[in-house]
Write a protein that holds these residues in place. Structure first.
Motif, PDB file in Angstrom:
ATOM      1  N   THR A 206       0.839  -1.201   0.000  1.00  0.00           N
ATOM      2  CA  THR A 206       0.000   0.000   0.000  1.00  0.00           C
ATOM      3  C   THR A 206       0.873   1.250   0.000  1.00  0.00           C
ATOM      4  OG1 THR A 206      -1.693  -1.226   1.193  1.00  0.00           O
ATOM      5  CG2 THR A 206      -1.899   1.175   1.211  1.00  0.00           C
ATOM      6  N   LYS A 209       2.271   1.607  -3.457  1.00  0.00           N
ATOM      7  CA  LYS A 209       1.233   2.039  -4.400  1.00  0.00           C
ATOM      8  C   LYS A 209       1.056   3.555  -4.367  1.00  0.00           C
ATOM      9  CE  LYS A 209      -3.479   1.097  -5.881  1.00  0.00           C
ATOM     10  NZ  LYS A 209      -4.843   0.820  -5.443  1.00  0.00           N
ATOM     11  N   ARG A 233      -1.779  -7.546  -6.795  1.00  0.00           N
ATOM     12  CA  ARG A 233      -2.899  -7.516  -7.754  1.00  0.00           C
ATOM     13  C   ARG A 233      -4.219  -7.314  -7.010  1.00  0.00           C
ATOM     14  NH1 ARG A 233       1.053  -6.109 -10.468  1.00  0.00           N
ATOM     15  NH2 ARG A 233       2.323  -7.712 -11.473  1.00  0.00           N
ATOM     16  N   GLU A 234      -4.347  -7.917  -5.825  1.00  0.00           N
ATOM     17  CA  GLU A 234      -5.567  -7.729  -5.026  1.00  0.00           C
ATOM     18  C   GLU A 234      -5.736  -6.265  -4.627  1.00  0.00           C
ATOM     19  OE1 GLU A 234      -5.068 -12.137  -3.150  1.00  0.00           O
ATOM     20  OE2 GLU A 234      -5.409 -10.512  -1.691  1.00  0.00           O
ATOM     21  N   GLY A 236      -4.867  -3.851  -6.475  1.00  0.00           N
ATOM     22  CA  GLY A 236      -5.045  -3.044  -7.680  1.00  0.00           C
ATOM     23  C   GLY A 236      -3.752  -2.508  -8.263  1.00  0.00           C
ATOM     24  N   LYS A 238      -1.003  -2.651 -10.808  1.00  0.00           N
ATOM     25  CA  LYS A 238      -0.951  -3.315 -12.117  1.00  0.00           C
ATOM     26  C   LYS A 238       0.464  -3.348 -12.698  1.00  0.00           C
ATOM     27  CE  LYS A 238      -5.716  -2.931 -13.325  1.00  0.00           C
ATOM     28  NZ  LYS A 238      -6.232  -2.038 -12.253  1.00  0.00           N
ATOM     29  N   SER A 259      -0.109 -13.956 -11.554  1.00  0.00           N
ATOM     30  CA  SER A 259       0.014 -12.572 -11.082  1.00  0.00           C
ATOM     31  C   SER A 259       1.374 -11.952 -11.428  1.00  0.00           C
ATOM     32  CB  SER A 259      -0.242 -12.489  -9.578  1.00  0.00           C
ATOM     33  OG  SER A 259       0.623 -13.339  -8.885  1.00  0.00           O
TER      34      SER A 259
END
Ligand code: PHE
Length: 369
Positions: A206, A209, A233-234, A236, A238, A259
């Motif tokens: 997180t 990200k 991937r869970e 989000g 990419k 994945s």
């Protein structure tokens, strides 16, 4: 009464000669130890079919270190002092080879690592360890290779790093990647850590990200990398991942389940290599194990072969004589490439870059040193 310290490293007499192998036959990276052991056994079997070493039958004793550095150290001492091995093969993981190295040195028993790529395994500060050798390339090379690939081929400039703080290999590779990547104008937008054995990487992912990297470099082992990719991937994420040889196990794909498609890793060997040496080995290996060899089966085979070649050439089967012969290893034709041992007890070998597509690794490029 206290027994005397046994003399180690003396020349073998009798009609057998012992080789010890230490690997993670169980634990979180059990595939590493199991594969090297399969490769090692095949090498020993082939040697015995050719009349052994100096006419002596080669005996192999493998000990499982369960993936723990303390156990690798205990196993090294046991093989040397109780089983009187003439050579130690292992380990794969740099952290475990580092735990064994001083034991090999102080007992004058040569150690040949199949896959430990951290520079410190063969060199302690600026001092080469007298009895420790490896047959694989080093992480300064692997880190540079991937940093160049990311900047030159993928043309990406913003990368996050997620590394394993309990793993010398992971820490080293992260550092070498970072250095080259930054030198080439890249920016490390986030750096996060984990520890092997952890299963939940959502907090680190997180944070990554939020910094919006174009790629995430994870120099870890397959066990964690596959979980990291799935959780990313869970969440989000990419973007593709990149990593090193620690990814290289069939188990990676079993857990990753697609994945990691579109991701890249550097490693030592590709079964797509059409050279007769490689294809011949695959055939011989498959005939026994019913499955194609993975990278560590190949490296385990090559490490055993390089060690036995030196034993055959040594003036006698003592630790010091085998060590001297190992230092003279020149142009040995291994399955993973030719091995010439340099002054720091390392070979100079090329790396391959693999791309993951449809949950399978595909050969992409060979990078010469
Ligand atoms: N290079 C890794 C280390 O030093 C071990 C490894 C080698 C893993 C080859 C997979 C394949 O820890």
């Amino acid at each position: 009464a206290k027994s005397e310290t046994p003399t180690t490293g003396a020349a073998t007499t009798g009609d057998t000669v012992w080789i010890g192998h230490i690997g993670s036959l169980s634990g979180t990276d059990a595939v590493f130890g199991q594969s090297t052991d399969n490769g090692t056994k095949l090498a020993v079997e082939e040697q015995n079919k050719k009349n052994g070493i100096k006419g002596k039958k080669v005996m192999l004793k493998t000990l499982d270190d369960q993936g723990k550095p303390e156990e690798a150290a205990v196993a090294a001492t046991r093989l040397i002092t109780q089983d009187k091995v003439s050579v130690l093969l292992g380990e794969v993981a740099s952290t475990r080879s580092l735990a064994m190295a001083s034991i090999a040195d102080s007992n004058h028993i040569p150690m040949v690592s199949s896959g430990s790529t951290n520079p410190r395994v063969t060199k302690d500060g600026d001092k080469t360890r007298p009895y420790v050798f490896r047959i694989c390339f080093l992480d300064n090379f692997a880190g540079t290779v991937m940093a160049k690939f990311v900047t030159e081929n993928l043309k990406l400039t913003k990368v996050a790093i997620l590394r394993d703080v309990g793993n010398d290999y992971s820490m080293g590779l992260a550092q070498f990647f970072r250095e080259t990547f930054q030198k080439r104008g890249g920016e490390i937008v986030a750096e996060q850590s984990f520890k092997s054995g952890e299963q939940d990487f959502k907090a680190q992912l997180t944070a990554i990200k939020g910094k919006n990297p174009e790629l995430i470099y994870v120099p870890g082992y397959y066990t964690e990398v596959s979980l990291i990719a799935r959780q990313a991937r869970e969440l989000g994420i990419k973007q593709p991942f990149a990593g090193g040889d620690g990814w290289d196990s069939g188990k990676l794909y079993e857990v990753a389940k697609g994945s990691l498609d579109g991701s890249y890793f550097s490693t030592h060997y590709s079964g797509d290599d059409p050279s007769p040496t490689v294809q011949d080995f695959i055939t011989r290996y498959k005939a026994i194990y019913n499955t194609p060899p993975d990278t560590l089966a190949v490296l385990g085979y090559d490490a055993a072969k390089v060690a036995m070649d030196a034993m055959e050439r040594a003036t006698e089967l003592s630790g010091p004589a085998i060590r001297d012969a190992l230092e003279k290893t020149k142009d040995f034709k291994g399955v993973s490439g030719n091995v010439t041992i340099d002054g720091d007890h390392n070979p100079i070998k090329s790396a391959v870059i693999m791309t993951i597509e449809q949950n399978k690794a595909k050969y992409t490029a060979t990078v010469q040193p």
